[in-house]
Design a protein around this motif. Structure first.
Motif, PDB file in Angstrom:
ATOM      1  N   LEU A   1       0.842  -1.192   0.000  1.00  0.00           N
ATOM      2  CA  LEU A   1       0.000   0.000   0.000  1.00  0.00           C
ATOM      3  C   LEU A   1       0.879   1.246   0.000  1.00  0.00           C
ATOM      4  CD1 LEU A   1      -2.619  -1.078   2.704  1.00  0.00           C
ATOM      5  CD2 LEU A   1      -2.564  -1.641   0.271  1.00  0.00           C
ATOM      6  N   ALA A   2       0.792   2.021  -1.054  1.00  0.00           N
ATOM      7  CA  ALA A   2       1.596   3.241  -1.146  1.00  0.00           C
ATOM      8  C   ALA A   2       1.097   4.306  -0.175  1.00  0.00           C
ATOM      9  CB  ALA A   2       1.572   3.777  -2.573  1.00  0.00           C
ATOM     10  N   GLU A   3      -0.155   4.199   0.268  1.00  0.00           N
ATOM     11  CA  GLU A   3      -0.722   5.145   1.215  1.00  0.00           C
ATOM     12  C   GLU A   3      -1.837   4.477   2.001  1.00  0.00           C
ATOM     13  OE1 GLU A   3      -2.486   8.398  -0.857  1.00  0.00           O
ATOM     14  OE2 GLU A   3      -3.618   7.127  -2.230  1.00  0.00           O
ATOM     15  N   VAL A   4      -2.210   5.084   3.104  1.00  0.00           N
ATOM     16  CA  VAL A   4      -3.309   4.559   3.918  1.00  0.00           C
ATOM     17  C   VAL A   4      -4.639   4.924   3.247  1.00  0.00           C
ATOM     18  CG1 VAL A   4      -4.460   4.663   6.163  1.00  0.00           C
ATOM     19  CG2 VAL A   4      -1.952   4.775   6.018  1.00  0.00           C
ATOM     20  N   PRO A   5      -5.544   3.973   3.069  1.00  0.00           N
ATOM     21  CA  PRO A   5      -6.824   4.252   2.383  1.00  0.00           C
ATOM     22  C   PRO A   5      -7.850   4.909   3.308  1.00  0.00           C
ATOM     23  CG  PRO A   5      -6.726   1.940   2.989  1.00  0.00           C
ATOM     24  CD  PRO A   5      -5.406   2.534   3.392  1.00  0.00           C
ATOM     25  N   TRP A   6      -7.709   6.201   3.549  1.00  0.00           N
ATOM     26  CA  TRP A   6      -8.656   6.897   4.428  1.00  0.00           C
ATOM     27  C   TRP A   6     -10.023   7.051   3.763  1.00  0.00           C
ATOM     28  CZ3 TRP A   6      -6.507   6.851   8.948  1.00  0.00           C
ATOM     29  CH2 TRP A   6      -5.139   7.098   9.113  1.00  0.00           C
ATOM     30  N   ASP A   7     -10.024   7.216   2.439  1.00  0.00           N
ATOM     31  CA  ASP A   7     -11.258   7.467   1.699  1.00  0.00           C
ATOM     32  C   ASP A   7     -12.095   6.195   1.557  1.00  0.00           C
ATOM     33  OD1 ASP A   7     -12.819   9.315  -0.263  1.00  0.00           O
ATOM     34  OD2 ASP A   7     -12.426   7.497  -1.443  1.00  0.00           O
ATOM     35  N   LEU A   8     -13.419   6.351   1.627  1.00  0.00           N
ATOM     36  CA  LEU A   8     -14.314   5.196   1.552  1.00  0.00           C
ATOM     37  C   LEU A   8     -14.137   4.436   0.248  1.00  0.00           C
ATOM     38  CD1 LEU A   8     -16.628   3.473   2.675  1.00  0.00           C
ATOM     39  CD2 LEU A   8     -18.235   5.129   1.693  1.00  0.00           C
ATOM     40  N   ASN A   9     -14.021   5.135  -0.867  1.00  0.00           N
ATOM     41  CA  ASN A   9     -13.850   4.457  -2.154  1.00  0.00           C
ATOM     42  C   ASN A   9     -12.536   3.683  -2.199  1.00  0.00           C
ATOM     43  OD1 ASN A   9     -16.289   5.398  -3.190  1.00  0.00           O
ATOM     44  ND2 ASN A   9     -15.362   7.266  -4.006  1.00  0.00           N
ATOM     45  N   GLN A  10     -11.481   4.277  -1.620  1.00  0.00           N
ATOM     46  CA  GLN A  10     -10.187   3.598  -1.592  1.00  0.00           C
ATOM     47  C   GLN A  10     -10.256   2.298  -0.803  1.00  0.00           C
ATOM     48  OE1 GLN A  10      -7.754   6.895   0.034  1.00  0.00           O
ATOM     49  NE2 GLN A  10      -6.390   6.541  -1.695  1.00  0.00           N
TER      50      GLN A  10
ATOM     51  N   LEU B 192     -13.274  -9.065   8.737  1.00  0.00           N
ATOM     52  CA  LEU B 192     -12.002  -8.414   9.036  1.00  0.00           C
ATOM     53  C   LEU B 192     -11.008  -8.943   8.010  1.00  0.00           C
ATOM     54  CD1 LEU B 192      -9.903  -6.865  10.745  1.00  0.00           C
ATOM     55  CD2 LEU B 192      -9.684  -8.919  12.142  1.00  0.00           C
ATOM     56  N   ARG B 193     -10.420  -8.063   7.239  1.00  0.00           N
ATOM     57  CA  ARG B 193      -9.595  -8.505   6.115  1.00  0.00           C
ATOM     58  C   ARG B 193      -8.310  -7.685   6.043  1.00  0.00           C
ATOM     59  NH1 ARG B 193     -12.800  -9.153   0.566  1.00  0.00           N
ATOM     60  NH2 ARG B 193     -13.867 -10.633   1.945  1.00  0.00           N
ATOM     61  N   THR B 194      -7.212  -8.369   5.796  1.00  0.00           N
ATOM     62  CA  THR B 194      -5.929  -7.683   5.621  1.00  0.00           C
ATOM     63  C   THR B 194      -5.903  -6.990   4.262  1.00  0.00           C
ATOM     64  OG1 THR B 194      -4.788  -9.340   6.967  1.00  0.00           O
ATOM     65  CG2 THR B 194      -3.433  -7.980   5.516  1.00  0.00           C
ATOM     66  N   LEU B 195      -5.575  -5.696   4.273  1.00  0.00           N
ATOM     67  CA  LEU B 195      -5.458  -4.951   3.019  1.00  0.00           C
ATOM     68  C   LEU B 195      -4.036  -4.997   2.476  1.00  0.00           C
ATOM     69  CD1 LEU B 195      -7.584  -1.736   3.699  1.00  0.00           C
ATOM     70  CD2 LEU B 195      -8.318  -3.957   2.801  1.00  0.00           C
ATOM     71  N   GLY B 196      -3.042  -5.048   3.380  1.00  0.00           N
ATOM     72  CA  GLY B 196      -1.661  -5.118   2.934  1.00  0.00           C
ATOM     73  C   GLY B 196      -0.720  -4.406   3.876  1.00  0.00           C
ATOM     74  N   LEU B 197       0.520  -4.226   3.439  1.00  0.00           N
ATOM     75  CA  LEU B 197       1.549  -3.554   4.215  1.00  0.00           C
ATOM     76  C   LEU B 197       1.774  -2.146   3.676  1.00  0.00           C
ATOM     77  CD1 LEU B 197       4.182  -6.450   4.396  1.00  0.00           C
ATOM     78  CD2 LEU B 197       2.728  -5.663   6.268  1.00  0.00           C
ATOM     79  N   VAL B 198       1.856  -1.172   4.583  1.00  0.00           N
ATOM     80  CA  VAL B 198       2.171   0.189   4.168  1.00  0.00           C
ATOM     81  C   VAL B 198       3.612   0.208   3.657  1.00  0.00           C
ATOM     82  CG1 VAL B 198       2.449   2.580   4.904  1.00  0.00           C
ATOM     83  CG2 VAL B 198       0.556   1.203   5.806  1.00  0.00           C
ATOM     84  N   TRP B 199       3.791   0.681   2.420  1.00  0.00           N
ATOM     85  CA  TRP B 199       5.122   0.697   1.809  1.00  0.00           C
ATOM     86  C   TRP B 199       5.251   1.971   0.981  1.00  0.00           C
ATOM     87  CZ3 TRP B 199       9.443  -1.229   3.056  1.00  0.00           C
ATOM     88  CH2 TRP B 199      10.516  -1.306   2.163  1.00  0.00           C
TER      89      TRP B 199
ATOM     90  N   LEU C 270       9.836  -7.383   3.723  1.00  0.00           N
ATOM     91  CA  LEU C 270       9.175  -7.799   4.956  1.00  0.00           C
ATOM     92  C   LEU C 270       9.970  -7.359   6.183  1.00  0.00           C
ATOM     93  CD1 LEU C 270       7.882 -11.388   4.065  1.00  0.00           C
ATOM     94  CD2 LEU C 270       6.653  -9.219   4.018  1.00  0.00           C
ATOM     95  N   GLU C 271      11.253  -7.139   6.039  1.00  0.00           N
ATOM     96  CA  GLU C 271      12.064  -6.681   7.157  1.00  0.00           C
ATOM     97  C   GLU C 271      11.810  -5.213   7.465  1.00  0.00           C
ATOM     98  OE1 GLU C 271      16.167  -7.444   6.535  1.00  0.00           O
ATOM     99  OE2 GLU C 271      15.960  -9.633   6.581  1.00  0.00           O
ATOM    100  N   SER C 272      11.553  -4.423   6.433  1.00  0.00           N
ATOM    101  CA  SER C 272      11.420  -2.981   6.619  1.00  0.00           C
ATOM    102  C   SER C 272       9.980  -2.509   6.751  1.00  0.00           C
ATOM    103  CB  SER C 272      12.088  -2.251   5.439  1.00  0.00           C
ATOM    104  OG  SER C 272      13.454  -2.603   5.333  1.00  0.00           O
ATOM    105  N   ALA C 273       9.039  -3.222   6.166  1.00  0.00           N
ATOM    106  CA  ALA C 273       7.623  -2.831   6.266  1.00  0.00           C
ATOM    107  C   ALA C 273       7.115  -3.183   7.657  1.00  0.00           C
ATOM    108  CB  ALA C 273       6.810  -3.544   5.193  1.00  0.00           C
TER     109      ALA C 273
END
Length: 379
Positions: free
Chosen positions: A84-93, A215-222, A230-233
Motif C-alpha cells: 500500500l503506497a498510502e493509507v486508504p482513508w477514503d471510503l472508495n479507496q 475483518l480482512r488484511t489490506l496489505g503492508l504500508v510501503w 518484509l524486514e522494513s515494512a
C-alpha cells in the motif's frame, strides 16, 4: 491514561470471519439446530467439541520444522502481501482495496479445542520460520438497551448470560526472516473463549457467527519506491466491514448502512524475533477518529475487554425465541490516546509546522508519547 471512547463500529464483528472447520461442524449438526437452540434458551451449557485443531508441519526449505496449533508454519513471502503506497482513508479507496484483497486475506476463526495461545518459540539463526500466535486485544459483546427490551424475558436472560461469559481475542500470527527480523503473517486469527479461565477455544453459538462481520488484511504500508521488504515494512493495515444502525426521532425503527473502519498492526522499532513488540491502532466514526488501543493481556482472567460492542437482533427464529441477524449499534474501547484523523493527515503531510514523516515513524511517535504520559502518571 485510559480514556473510554466511542468507536463507531470498529471491531468486533469486524473480527473473525468464518473458519472452515466451524462451518463444517455446523452443517453436520444442522439436524439438531432447533434442539440446541432450546437448550441454549433454557440456560443449558453445551459440551465443548472434540479437539479440531490442525498441526501443520512446514515443508519449505525456509520453514522451521515445528508443530504449531492454529497456524501454518510455512513462512509467507512478499508475494502474499499487497503493498500500500498510502493509507486508504477514503471510503472508495478502502472499498476497492478490500475487494482486491479477497477472502484469502480474511480473518479466520479458530475451531473449538485449540489452545488460546500458541506460545512464541525461539527463532533459529539463519533460517526463516514461524514464531507463533499472539493475542493482540479482546472483544466482548453486550445487548443494546433498546434491543434488550425487545427480547422475550427468557431469551434476554440466556443471551445476557452467554455474552457475559464469553469473548473474542484477535490474534496476529508472527514469523521471522532468515536475518532474524520479525513480521506479521498476512492472515489474522481470532479465538472465541470462555471467561472462566479455560485454556482452549470453545465453539461459538450461531448468533455469534452471524454477528461476526469481515475483518480482512489490506496489505503492508510501503511508501518507498524500492521493492517491498518484509524486514522494513512495519505496519499492516486491515479493514472491518460492518453493518451499523442508527435510531433517530425521524427513524425510530433504525436505519442500517454499511461502513468500514481500519485497524493497524504496527511493529515498533525495538521489536525483534526474540522479543516481538507491537502496538495496535484503530479508526472510528467512519475513519474520522484515530486511536492507540490499550492492549494489556486480553486472555488474563478478569481482564476488561479492549473493545465492548453493543448489538441488537434484526430477526428472531425458532418461533420468535432465538435471536438472529445481529446489528452493531455502538462500540466503546480502552484507548491510550485519541486524535482526529485530520490531525494525522496534517502531521503526515507536514502541514502542522513539523517535518513530514512516514506513517510508521508517526505511529512510533504516538506510541512513545503515550508511554511517556503513562510513566508520568505512574510516578
Amino acid at each position: 491514561m485510559h480514556s473510554q471512547t466511542i468507536l463507531a463500529p470498529l471491531t468486533i464483528l469486524l473480527l473473525v470471519v468464518t473458519a472452515v472447520s466451524v462451518y463444517r461442524q455446523m452443517e453436520e449438526n444442522k439436524a439438531n439446530t432447533f434442539s440446541r437452540q432450546q437448550e441454549f434458551l433454557a440456560g443449558a451449557e453445551t459440551e465443548a467439541d472434540p479437539l479440531t485443531r490442525q498441526l501443520i508441519v512446514g515443508t519449505s526449505a525456509t520453514t522451521t520444522p515445528l508443530l504449531l496449533a492454529g497456524m501454518s508454519s510455512v513462512v509467507p513471502t512478499v508475494e502474499d502481501y499487497p503493498a500500500l503506497a498510502e493509507v486508504p482513508w477514503d471510503l472508495n479507496q478502502v472499498t476497492t482495496m478490500y475487494r482486491h484483497a479477497g477472502q484469502a486475506l480474511s480473518c479466520e476463526l479458530l475451531g473449538a479445542g485449540v489452545p488460546l495461545t500458541q506460545g512464541l518459540v525461539s527463532p533459529q539463526a539463519g533460517v526463516a520460520g514461524a514464531l507463533g500466535r499472539d493475542s493482540a486485544f479482546s472483544i466482548r459483546l453486550q445487548l443494546d438497551p433498546i434491543g434488550e427490551a425487545e427480547l422475550p424475558r427468557v431469551t434476554r436472560g440466556a443471551v445476557n448470560s452467554y455474552l457475559e461469559s464469553h469473548q473474542l481475542t484477535v490474534q496476529p500470527t508472527l514469523y521471522h526472516t532468515e536475518s532474524g527480523h520479525d513480521f506479521f503473517g498476512p492472515q489474522v486469527k481470532a479465538a472465541f473463549m470462555s471467561t472462566d479461565g479455560s485454556e482452549n477455544t470453545v465453539e461459538a453459538e450461531a448468533m455469534i457467527l452471524s454477528a461476526i462481520s469481515s475483518l480482512r488484511t489490506l496489505g503492508l504500508v510501503w511508501e518507498s519506491k524500492e521493492p517491498l521488504s518484509l524486514e522494513s515494512a512495519r505496519t499492516m493495515v486491515l479493514a472491518f466491514r460492518y453493518t451499523t444502525e442508527e435510531r433517530t426521532a425521524a427513524s425510530p425503527d433504525g436505519t442500517s448502512h454499511r461502513e468500514f473502519e481500519l485497524l493497524f498492526l504496527h511493529r515498533l522499532k525495538d521489536s525483534t524475533a526474540e522479543n516481538p513488540h507491537y502496538a495496535v491502532f484503530a479508526t472510528s466514526v467512519a475513519r474520522t477518529q484515530f486511536h492507540l488501543l490499550d492492549t494489556s493481556d486480553p486472555t488474563a482472567e478478569g481482564s476488561a475487554p479492549t473493545v465492548s460492542a453493543t448489538i441488537r437482533f434484526g430477526n428472531m427464529s425458532a418461533m420468535g425465541m432465538y435471536p438472529a441477524l445481529p446489528v452493531v449499534t455502538g462500540v466503546t474501547h480502552r484507548a491510550l490516546l485519541t486524535l482526529p484523523v485530520d490531525t494525522v493527515k496534517a502531521q503526515l503531510g507536514g502541514l502542522t509546522g513539523d517535518q513530514s514523516v512516514s506513517f510508521s515513524e508517526f505511529l512510533d511517535q504516538l506510541h512513545e508519547r503515550a508511554s511517556t504520559e503513562l510513566d508520568s502518571e505512574s510516578n
